[in-house]
Design a protein around this motif. Structure first.
Motif, PDB file in Angstrom:
ATOM      1  N   PHE A 222      -1.701  17.211  -4.338  1.00  0.00           N
ATOM      2  CA  PHE A 222      -2.264  16.924  -3.081  1.00  0.00           C
ATOM      3  C   PHE A 222      -1.184  17.364  -2.025  1.00  0.00           C
ATOM      4  N   VAL A 223      -1.770  17.757  -0.906  1.00  0.00           N
ATOM      5  CA  VAL A 223      -0.564  18.398   0.125  1.00  0.00           C
ATOM      6  C   VAL A 223      -0.553  17.353   1.268  1.00  0.00           C
ATOM      7  N   VAL A 224       0.329  16.944   1.467  1.00  0.00           N
ATOM      8  CA  VAL A 224       0.655  15.784   2.698  1.00  0.00           C
ATOM      9  C   VAL A 224       1.844  16.217   3.314  1.00  0.00           C
ATOM     10  N   ASN A 225       1.847  15.641   4.520  1.00  0.00           N
ATOM     11  CA  ASN A 225       3.191  15.927   5.491  1.00  0.00           C
ATOM     12  C   ASN A 225       4.035  14.820   4.979  1.00  0.00           C
ATOM     13  N   ASN A 226       5.430  15.300   4.872  1.00  0.00           N
ATOM     14  CA  ASN A 226       6.573  14.292   4.530  1.00  0.00           C
ATOM     15  C   ASN A 226       6.400  12.825   4.746  1.00  0.00           C
ATOM     16  N   LYS A 227       6.070  12.623   6.143  1.00  0.00           N
ATOM     17  CA  LYS A 227       6.208  11.325   6.753  1.00  0.00           C
ATOM     18  C   LYS A 227       4.927  10.480   6.180  1.00  0.00           C
ATOM     19  N   ASP A 228       3.940  11.107   5.277  1.00  0.00           N
ATOM     20  CA  ASP A 228       2.747  10.405   4.942  1.00  0.00           C
ATOM     21  C   ASP A 228       2.944  10.431   3.289  1.00  0.00           C
ATOM     22  N   ARG A 229       3.742  10.656   2.617  1.00  0.00           N
ATOM     23  CA  ARG A 229       4.285  10.821   1.355  1.00  0.00           C
ATOM     24  C   ARG A 229       4.089   9.386   0.634  1.00  0.00           C
ATOM     25  N   TYR A 230       4.477   8.330   1.292  1.00  0.00           N
ATOM     26  CA  TYR A 230       4.457   6.890   0.871  1.00  0.00           C
ATOM     27  C   TYR A 230       3.139   6.409   0.916  1.00  0.00           C
ATOM     28  N   ALA A 231       2.338   6.557   2.237  1.00  0.00           N
ATOM     29  CA  ALA A 231       1.049   6.134   2.363  1.00  0.00           C
ATOM     30  C   ALA A 231       0.215   6.994   1.339  1.00  0.00           C
ATOM     31  N   ALA A 232       0.473   8.259   0.962  1.00  0.00           N
ATOM     32  CA  ALA A 232      -0.405   8.862  -0.124  1.00  0.00           C
ATOM     33  C   ALA A 232      -0.198   8.295  -1.328  1.00  0.00           C
ATOM     34  N   LEU A 233       1.154   8.089  -1.823  1.00  0.00           N
ATOM     35  CA  LEU A 233       1.320   7.360  -2.940  1.00  0.00           C
ATOM     36  C   LEU A 233       0.638   6.136  -3.230  1.00  0.00           C
ATOM     37  N   LYS A 234       0.373   5.169  -2.201  1.00  0.00           N
ATOM     38  CA  LYS A 234      -0.272   3.965  -2.256  1.00  0.00           C
ATOM     39  C   LYS A 234      -1.732   4.103  -2.362  1.00  0.00           C
ATOM     40  N   ARG A 235      -2.433   5.272  -1.540  1.00  0.00           N
ATOM     41  CA  ARG A 235      -3.627   5.355  -2.009  1.00  0.00           C
ATOM     42  C   ARG A 235      -4.086   5.831  -3.125  1.00  0.00           C
ATOM     43  N   LEU A 236      -3.086   6.829  -3.916  1.00  0.00           N
ATOM     44  CA  LEU A 236      -3.340   7.064  -5.026  1.00  0.00           C
ATOM     45  C   LEU A 236      -3.333   5.984  -6.090  1.00  0.00           C
ATOM     46  N   ALA A 237      -2.467   4.997  -5.898  1.00  0.00           N
ATOM     47  CA  ALA A 237      -2.372   3.700  -6.794  1.00  0.00           C
ATOM     48  C   ALA A 237      -3.738   3.189  -6.497  1.00  0.00           C
ATOM     49  N   ASP A 238      -3.952   2.745  -5.191  1.00  0.00           N
ATOM     50  CA  ASP A 238      -4.967   1.808  -5.014  1.00  0.00           C
ATOM     51  C   ASP A 238      -6.492   2.442  -5.552  1.00  0.00           C
ATOM     52  N   VAL A 239      -6.408   3.846  -5.476  1.00  0.00           N
ATOM     53  CA  VAL A 239      -7.738   4.565  -5.933  1.00  0.00           C
ATOM     54  C   VAL A 239      -7.637   4.446  -7.580  1.00  0.00           C
ATOM     55  N   HIS A 240      -6.859   4.100  -8.179  1.00  0.00           N
ATOM     56  CA  HIS A 240      -6.632   3.754  -9.612  1.00  0.00           C
ATOM     57  C   HIS A 240      -6.290   2.609  -9.887  1.00  0.00           C
ATOM     58  N   PRO A 241      -7.241   1.240  -9.798  1.00  0.00           N
ATOM     59  CA  PRO A 241      -6.654   0.078  -9.922  1.00  0.00           C
ATOM     60  C   PRO A 241      -6.233  -0.273 -11.262  1.00  0.00           C
ATOM     61  N   TYR A 433      -7.567  -0.635   5.298  1.00  0.00           N
ATOM     62  CA  TYR A 433      -8.298   0.523   5.079  1.00  0.00           C
ATOM     63  C   TYR A 433      -9.154   1.167   6.155  1.00  0.00           C
ATOM     64  N   LYS A 434      -9.440  -0.085   6.971  1.00  0.00           N
ATOM     65  CA  LYS A 434     -10.325  -0.004   7.963  1.00  0.00           C
ATOM     66  C   LYS A 434     -10.100   1.206   9.138  1.00  0.00           C
ATOM     67  N   LYS A 435      -8.907   1.110   9.272  1.00  0.00           N
ATOM     68  CA  LYS A 435      -8.275   2.300  10.470  1.00  0.00           C
ATOM     69  C   LYS A 435      -7.679   3.136   9.744  1.00  0.00           C
ATOM     70  N   SER A 436      -7.754   3.550   8.281  1.00  0.00           N
ATOM     71  CA  SER A 436      -6.776   4.573   7.720  1.00  0.00           C
ATOM     72  C   SER A 436      -7.330   5.743   8.112  1.00  0.00           C
ATOM     73  N   LYS A 437      -6.156   6.563   8.152  1.00  0.00           N
ATOM     74  CA  LYS A 437      -6.155   8.132   8.577  1.00  0.00           C
ATOM     75  C   LYS A 437      -6.442   9.065   7.586  1.00  0.00           C
ATOM     76  N   ASP A 438      -6.879  10.161   7.842  1.00  0.00           N
ATOM     77  CA  ASP A 438      -6.869  11.375   6.775  1.00  0.00           C
ATOM     78  C   ASP A 438      -5.315  11.778   6.441  1.00  0.00           C
ATOM     79  N   LEU A 439      -4.927  11.699   5.266  1.00  0.00           N
ATOM     80  CA  LEU A 439      -3.551  11.908   4.846  1.00  0.00           C
ATOM     81  C   LEU A 439      -3.336  13.471   4.477  1.00  0.00           C
ATOM     82  N   ASN A 440      -4.500  14.178   4.275  1.00  0.00           N
ATOM     83  CA  ASN A 440      -4.296  15.523   3.882  1.00  0.00           C
ATOM     84  C   ASN A 440      -3.747  16.503   4.641  1.00  0.00           C
ATOM     85  N   ALA A 441      -2.758  17.134   4.310  1.00  0.00           N
ATOM     86  CA  ALA A 441      -2.237  18.178   5.320  1.00  0.00           C
ATOM     87  C   ALA A 441      -2.502  19.417   5.258  1.00  0.00           C
TER      88      ALA A 441
END
Ligand code: AMP
Length: 562
Positions: A222-241, A433-441
C-alpha cells in the motif's frame, strides 16, 4: 512416531527434555540429533527460528562433551547478544542434570573481565557473538585450537551483519577435524560460498522449506505518505476485524510509539522490543499466544523466538533495509495449512524496493489500496451481524427477562429495532470514519525527493564521534557491527553515518546517549581500544561550515574542553 527415546540421548538429557515439556522431537531434531551423535560429518541445516534448532545442535553436543575435560570443546557463534543469551540459557536447561558441564556466554556491551573469569573456571561450551569471541581469542583468554564442534547459528544473519571477517579469523584458529554445524534460515549465495569454504562433504537438512510456507502467504503493498502511516495501519486493522498479527517496526522507538497509540485508540495491542526485561517480554509473549493481544507491535530482533502458528497477518509498518528480514517476517504467517497475508506500507520513495522484493520472493507483491471509510464500516458492520447470527443464546437466562424486554420494545418496528441495536455498537465507528480521507499516496514517486543523504530529524539524534575511519577500513557495515557488539540495547535508531579518513560521525538515538557512553567505556574493536563519544559537532552545524575540516573543529573543541 518419533520419540526422543529413540534418538540415542543420555538419560540425564532425556529427563531434562521431559521437564521442559518437549514431547516429541521436531523434524530438525529428529534428523540432526542422531546425525551429530553418531557421525563427525559436517551439517548444513536450513531452518528458521522456532523450528527447535537450538536443541537440534545443543542436545547432541552436550551428549558428546567429555565432562572430565575442562577445556573448550564447542563454540557456538550467534549474531546477537540476545540470541547468544537465549542459546546459552537453553543449553543450561538441557544440561541441568549433566553434572560438570559448564557453559559460558560471551558477548559485547558488558564487562569482558567477568567473562574471562567464567572462561578460566573451565567451560566446555562457549556461546558467543563473533566480535567478543574474537576479542577473547586475541587476548589469549579463549583457546579454540582443540574444539570438537563449531556451530554457526543464524549464519545468514551473521553475514548480513558484516561478521564475515570475524568468522574467517575465528575459523582460521580452529582444528580441521572439528565438526561444523551451520544453521541458516535462508540460503543466499553468500551462505553457499560459506559452506564450500568452511565445510567438507556436508550432510544437508531442510525443514519447512521457505517455498512451502511462502505458497500460503499473499503479499500486498500500500502506498501512503509517511504522515498517514499510522492511520493506514488502523484502517488495515479495522478492515480485518478478526486480525491476529504482528506489526513489524524498524526501531524500538517506533515500536513503542505505534503500540502506545494503538492502545490509546482502543486496540488489543502491546509492544515487544529490546527495552523490556525478560519477564516483561515473557508476559507480552504469553498474552499474545493466548490471544489477549490481537496486534503485537515488535522489532525484528525482539520477535525472534516468538513462535505462534496461526497468525492471520503480518503488517510491515515499513520495509526492513535487509529484504531477507522481510522473508522472515512474512514467513511467520501462512504456517502449516493456514493462509496468511503479509501487508506492506511504503511511501513513494520506497516503491523501488517492491521490485527487488518480488525478485527475492519469486512471486508477485500486488498493489492494493488502503480501503476507504465506507469499506471499513461495511466490513465491521457485517462482521458484527455475523456474530449476531451465530451467537449462542442462553435461553434459560434470557428467558427470564424476555417478556419484559418485548413489552418495552413493543412500539418499535423490526427495522427500527435492528437500526438501534446496530447503532449501539456502531455509532462511534461510523462517526470516526464519516469524514475519513483517502490515505492512498501517489504511486508515481513524484512527491518523494530522492536524496543520497537520508533526511533525519536532528532532534531525535545525537552525533557521536568514532576514532576510526576509512584508514581503519571502517564502512557502514563494520560500524553497525561495532555498535551491535558494544551496545547493551539493541535496535537503536541510527541516522546518518559519515566516514572520514581518520574518524567517523554517527547519528544515534539521543534518548540513549548516556547508556551508549557507558557501553563504550573501555570498548575494544578487533582487540584495540576505540573511542565513541558524543561529538559537539552535529551533522547539522557541519553542513553550514562545509569548507572547513570537521575534524579540525572537533580537535579545537576538545582542547578547549581540557
Ligand atoms: P528454537 O528454534 O530452538 O529457537 O526453539 C523454538 C521454541 O521451541 C523454543 O521455545 C523451544 O523451547 C521450543 N522447542 C524446541 N524443541 C521442542 C520440542 N521438541 N517440543 C516442544 N517445544 C520445543
Amino acid at each position: 512416531m518419533n520419540t526422543f527415546d529413540t534418538l540415542g540421548l543420555k538419560e540425564e538429557l532425556l529427563s531434562s527434555i521431559k521437564n521442559l515439556g518437549f514431547e516429541k522431537p521436531t523434524p530438525i531434531q529428529a534428523e540432526a540429533i542422531p546425525h551429530v551423535i553418531s557421525t563427525d560429518r559436517d551439517l548444513l541445516a536450513t531452518a528458521q527460528t522456532g523450528t527447535g534448532k537450538t536443541a537440534a545442535f545443543g542436545l547432541p553436543i552436550l551428549q558428546n562433551i567429555d565432562i572430565e575435560d575442562k577445556s573448550v570443546q564447542a563454540i557456538i557463534l550467534c549474531p546477537t547478544r540476545e540470541l547468544c543469551l537465549q542459546v546459552a540459557t537453553d543449553l543450561q536447561s538441557f544440561s541441568a542434570q549433566l553434572k560438570g558441564v559448564k557453559i559460558a556466554a560471551v558477548y559485547g556491551g558488558t564487562s569482558i573481565e567477568n567473562q574471562i573469569k567464567k572462561l578460566k573456571s573451565g567451560c566446555q561450551v562457549v556461546v558467543g557473538t563473533p566480535g567478543r569471541t574474537l576479542d577473547l581469542i586475541r587476548r589469549n583468554k579463549l583457546q579454540i585450537t582443540s574444539i570438537r564442534y563449531l556451530v554457526l547459528d543464524e549464519a545468514d544473519e551473521m553475514l548480513s551483519m558484516g561478521f564475515q571477517d570475524d568468522l574467517d579469523a575465528i575459523l582460521a584458529g580452529t582444528p580441521s577435524d572439528k565438526q561444523t554445524l551451520l544453521f541458516s534460515a535462508t540460503m543466499p549465495k553468500a551462505i553457499v560460498n560459506m559452506c564450500s569454504k568452511y565445510m567438507q562433504d556436508h550432510h544437508s537438512i531442510t525443514v519447512m522449506s521457505e517455498n512451502k510456507s511462502a505458497e500460503n502467504v499473499t503479499h500486498a503493498y500500500f502506498v501512503v505518505n509517511n504522515k498517514d502511516r499510522y492511520a493506514a495501519l488502523k484502517r488495515l486493522a479495522d478492515v480485518h476485524p478478526e486480525i491476529f498479527g504482528i506489526v513489524f517496526c524498524r526501531t524500538r522507538r517506533e515500536t513503542k510509539e505505534v503500540a502506545e497509540k494503538l492502545i490509546q485508540d482502543g486496540y488489543n495491542s502491546d509492544s515487544l522490543h529490546g527495552d523490556l526485561s525478560q519477564s516483561q517480554r515473557d508476559l507480552v509473549m504469553n498474552k499474545f499466544r493466548s490471544r489477549q493481544i490481537q496486534l503485537l507491535v515488535a522489532t525484528d530482533v525482539a520477535a525472534r523466538g516468538l513462535d505462534v502458528d496461526d497468525l492471520t497477518h503480518v503488517i510491515n509498518y515499513n520495509l526492513p533495509d535487509d529484504l531477507d528480514l522481510y522473508v522472515h517476517r512474512s514467513g511467520r504467517t501462512g504456517r502449516g495449512s493456514n493462509k496468511g497475508d503479509s501487508l506492506i506500507l511504503v511511501n513513494s520513495r520506497e516503491l523501488r524496493s517492491i521490485k527487488s522484493l518480488e525478485k527475492k520472493l519469486g512471486k508477485k507483491v500486488s498493489y492494493e489500496k488502503i480501503p476507504d471509510g465506507m469499506e471499513v464500516c461495511r466490513k465491521q458492520l457485517f462482521t458484527m451481524i455475523d456474530k449476531v447470527e451465530n451467537v449462542e443464546v442462553n435461553e434459560d437466562q434470557i428467558g427470564v427477562f424476555i417478556d419484559e424486554i418485548s413489552k418495552k420494545l413493543d412500539w418499535l418496528s423490526r427495522e427500527e429495532l435492528i437500526k438501534r441495536f446496530v447503532s449501539v455498537e456502531f455509532n462511534r465507528f461510523l462517526s470516526y470514519y464519516k469524514k475519513s480521507k483517502d490515505l492512498n499516496a501517489d504511486r508515481s514517486g513524484k512527491d518523494g525527493k530522492d536524496s543520497r543523504r537520508r533526511e533525519t530529524n536532528s532532534d531525535q539524534f545525537a552525533t557521536f564521534f568514532l576514532n576510526r575511519g576509512r584508514k581503519h577500513k571502517m564502512n557502514p557495515k563494520s560500524i553497525f557491527r561495532l555498535l551491535d557488539d558494544q551496545l547493551s540495547s539493541k535496535g537503536l535508531e541510527i541516522g546518518n553515518i559519515e566516514i572520514f579518513k581518520n574518524h567517523s560521525l554517527v547519528e544515534i538515538d539521543k534518548d540513549y546517549q548516556e547508556e551508549i557512553e557507558r557501553d563504550f567505556q573501555n570498548a575494544t574493536y578487533k582487540g584495540e581500544e576505540v573511542t565513541f563519544r558524543p561529538s559537539q559537532f552535529t551533522q547539522k552545524n557541519r553542513k553550514s561550515r562545509k569548507k572547513k575540516n570537521p575534524h579540525r573543529k572537533f580537535r579545537k573543541n576538545r582542547r578547549k574542553n581540557k
